[in-house]
Scaffold this active site. Sequence first.
Site: not given
Ligand code: FAD
Lengths: 247, 513
Positions: B13, B42, B81, B188
Site C-alpha cells: 500500500g 501491512s 514543477k 503477508v
Molecule cells: C531517496 C529516494 C527518492 C525518491 N524520489 C522520487 C521522486 O522524486 N520521484 C519519484 O517518482 N520517485 C521517487 N522515488 C521512488 C518512489 O519513492 C517510489 O517509486 C514510490 O514511493 C513507490 O514506492 P512503492 O509503493 O513501490 O514501495 P513502498 O512505498 O516501499 O511501499 C511498499 C508497501 O508494501 C507493503 N508491504 C511490504 N511488505 C509487506 C508484507 N509482507 N505484507 C504486506 N504488505 C507489505 C508496505 O506496507 C508498503 O505499504 C524515490 C525513492 C528514493 C529511495
Amino acid sequence: MANSHIQALNPSTHKDLKLNVDPLFTYTKTIQFTPLHVNEFAPASTCYPIYFIKDRATGKLFSVALFGLEEKENLFYSDTQWRASYVSESMQCWPFTMAKTSDNQWSPHIDTSSPLLSNDQGQLLYKSGRPSETLNTTLQRLQQSYQQKLQSMAFVEWLLELKLLKPVRLGMKYLSGEKSIINGMYSIDASALQQLPPDALSLGHKHGYLAPIYALLASHYNLYDLIRLKKTFSKRPISSLQLIESE
Amino acid sequence: MNKSVNNIIIVGGGTSGWISAAILAKKFASIQGAPKVTLIESKSVPTIGVGEGTWPTMRNTLKRIGITETDLITQCDATFKQASKFEGWVTGDKSDVYFHPFNSTKGYPRINLANFWGQDSEIDASFSRAVSCQESLCEQGLAPKLISTAEYKDLANYGYHLDAAKFASLLKNHCLTKLNVKHIEDQVVDVKTCIAGNISAVVTQHHQTVHGDLFIDCSGFSSILLGKALDVPFISKQHILFNDSAITAHVPYASEDQSIPCFTRSSAQPAGWIWDIGLPHRRGVGYVYSSQHCSDTQAKKQLQMYIGTQSVPTEFRKISFKAGHREVSWKNNCVAIGLSAGFLEPLEASALMFVETAATMLADQFPATYESMPSCAKRFNHAFIYRWHRVIDFLKLHYVLSQRSEQYWRDNREASSIPTSLQALLEDWKHMPPSDIDFASQLDLFRAPSYQYVLYGMGFKTNFAAAKHTLDNSELANKFFDLRQQEQQKLSIRLPKHRELIDKIHQYGFMEI
Ligand SMILES: Cc1cc2nc3c(=O)[nH]c(=O)nc-3n(C[C@H](O)[C@H](O)[C@H](O)COP(=O)(O)OP(=O)(O)OC[C@H]3O[C@@H](n4cnc5c(N)ncnc54)[C@H](O)[C@@H]3O)c2cc1C
C-alpha cells in the site's frame, strides 16, 4: 473587490455626491462583456449572444452578454445611442453595484471613479442623510439583482454538475485576410443536453432552468448581428466568423 | 489452462500499490463481470515515504482515475514543477547551471531546433533559453497556468511536487470510497505457489489465505512475491549508477509567504547531488550519494551545509537502496510494479512515471485468461527491459559530461562504468544532435529534447558546422524561434506567481472545464 475606487456606499462619506444619468452608457465603451443574470437571459437573448466566461481572479464562471469580437470592443456603444433594445440590470444600476466588503458581506457599492458622480452636478444621493428616491429605487434594484446573482450562481453549479458546459472557440477572419481566435468563452453543450436523463431534466424544469438554457442557445444567432455591426462600424471589418469544434 | 482472471491481488500500500489499484479498478469500474481488485498492506512495514517529484504524466493518470486537481493540490500540499535546474554539475562553479524544462523544444517534433541553435552564433548561448520559454518562467517564479485554466490543462508543461505520505492517503481514500477496491490490512507471511509456478494465494498473519488469479507485487524493495517467492534475480546496475544512499530532511520557510520555486533544484555535491523541492509549508531536501565515496556522517554534514544555518531542518532520515531491477517484471501470474520491480536513483524523478506507465500498460493489455498471460508477460517484459536500459543511459549521461574533479565524479567518467549503448550515442551526437531517429521506439520515455537539454546544458560539443547540409528549413526554424519569444512575453505578463496560484487554488479550486 480589488479596485480601490469601488467603495461601500455610506451616507456620511458620500453625502455630497451627485448623480448624473448617461443614456449612452459611456462606461461600457471599451467593455467586451457585461454580466447578465439568469433571469435576464430571455430578454437579453433578443439582442446579444450570451456566454459564460471566467472571473480572472477566481476562475469561477459567470454569464455575460457579448458586446464585441475582440478585447475592449463594444459594438453596441455609439456616441448617439445604444444599439440595442435591452439594457442589462448591471448597466442600469451602474455606477452602483453589489460587492464584497472586507468582512466578506455583500453590500451596495459605488464606483467613485465614474464620471457620473460628482460634487457639483446632478441629483444628490442623500437628502439630509436619507437616500433620495432615485437612490432608493436603485438600492432596491441592487437587492433584487443580488438575489438574481445567487440564483445565477446556483444555475452555473447545476450546469457544471451535469457537465452541460463546454468551451467555445470562434475563428474570425478579417477582410484583410488575417485570422484570429476568440477563446475563453463557455456555452451550453446542446448534445449533452439532449442526453440528459429525464429526472435531471425535470429537476431543471422545476428550478426554471430550461427556459434560460434555450434562450442562451438561441441567443447565439445574435452573432450575425455582431458580424453586421463589425462590418459596418469597426475599423477592422471581418469577412467571416466560425465556430471551431473543440477536441 | 483457460481459466479467466477474476481476482487481482495487490500486495503493498505504497504509492505504487494505490496507483495500480486505482488505474485497474477505474478501468474495470463500468465493465460487467470485470476482475475485482483487492489490496493487502501491512501497517508494520512502513512505506518508503519519499518520492516528492512527479512527471507531467501524473496529470493524465490522476484525471484518468478521477481525482480532481484541486484535491491533489489541497490535500497533498502539492505545488507545480516545470523543470529541473542543475547546479554545479559541470564544473561546480557558481555560474554552472542549466535547466531541463518539461516543455519540449519549440516546434518539436515538427522541427529539431538544436540544429539551428548550433549554427547561429547570435542566438542565446544557453540552449534551454533559446528553444523554450520555460527557463525564464521558472526564473521569474511564475506558475505554469492561471486560476481560470481548466484543471490538468496548462499554459506551460508541468508535473508536481507533493507530500508523498499525503499523496498515498489521497490515492488510498479514493480507491476505497470511489473505486470499490477491497482492502485487507495485514502482513503477508507466506506465499503459496502451485506446480506450474503460479502464485495461488498469499497467507496473511491474522486473517486468512487470500486466493487470486493475478498478483501484483507492490511490496517495495523487499519484492516479496516476484523477488522472494518466484526467485526472479535482481540485476544490479551499481557499476553504472553509484548512488546507493540518501539522507533526507524537511526545511521550514523563513516566512509564510516566501516564494516557492516552480522547479526541482538539483545541485551536484562531492559524492552525489542534493534535491530541493518546494512545497507550500516546507522544503523537502535530500542528499543522494554513493556510500563508496562518502560516509553517512560526511553526507549529513554536506546536507546541513547546503541547508545553511538560517533554518532548522527536521525529520532527518537515512534511506539505502540499490541501483538495479529484476531480470523481468512479470513472471507467471505475478507482475511487479514500483520499487519491487527496481529502482535506479531519484535523478529526473522518473520512478512514479514508471509506475504509472506499468499500471496503465497492465490495465490496457489486461490478460483476460491464463492462456493469454504468457504473451502479455512477454510484451510487458520487453517494454520494461527496454525502458530500464534507456533510462539508465539517460541518467548516466548526467554524470559522464561532468568535469568535476572529485573521485566520485572521475569514477563516473571511467569508460568501464559507461554502457556501450550510451558511448555509441555520444559518438553519434558528436556529429549530429539527438533527433527522433535516435528515439524511434514508442517505448522511449525520454526523447530527443530531454537529451538535448542535458547535453547542451552541460556544454557537449556537436560539430554543427559539419551538419549544415541538414538545415533545410530555416524559415520554419525562425518562425518557431519567434513564437518562443512571443510566448515568453505573453506568459510573463499573464502568469501569476507560483505561491499566488497555490493560494488561489486553496481558496477557489480549478474548474473542470
Ligand atoms: C531517496 C529516494 C527518492 C525518491 N524520489 C522520487 C521522486 O522524486 N520521484 C519519484 O517518482 N520517485 C521517487 N522515488 C521512488 C518512489 O519513492 C517510489 O517509486 C514510490 O514511493 C513507490 O514506492 P512503492 O509503493 O513501490 O514501495 P513502498 O512505498 O516501499 O511501499 C511498499 C508497501 O508494501 C507493503 N508491504 C511490504 N511488505 C509487506 C508484507 N509482507 N505484507 C504486506 N504488505 C507489505 C508496505 O506496507 C508498503 O505499504 C524515490 C525513492 C528514493 C529511495
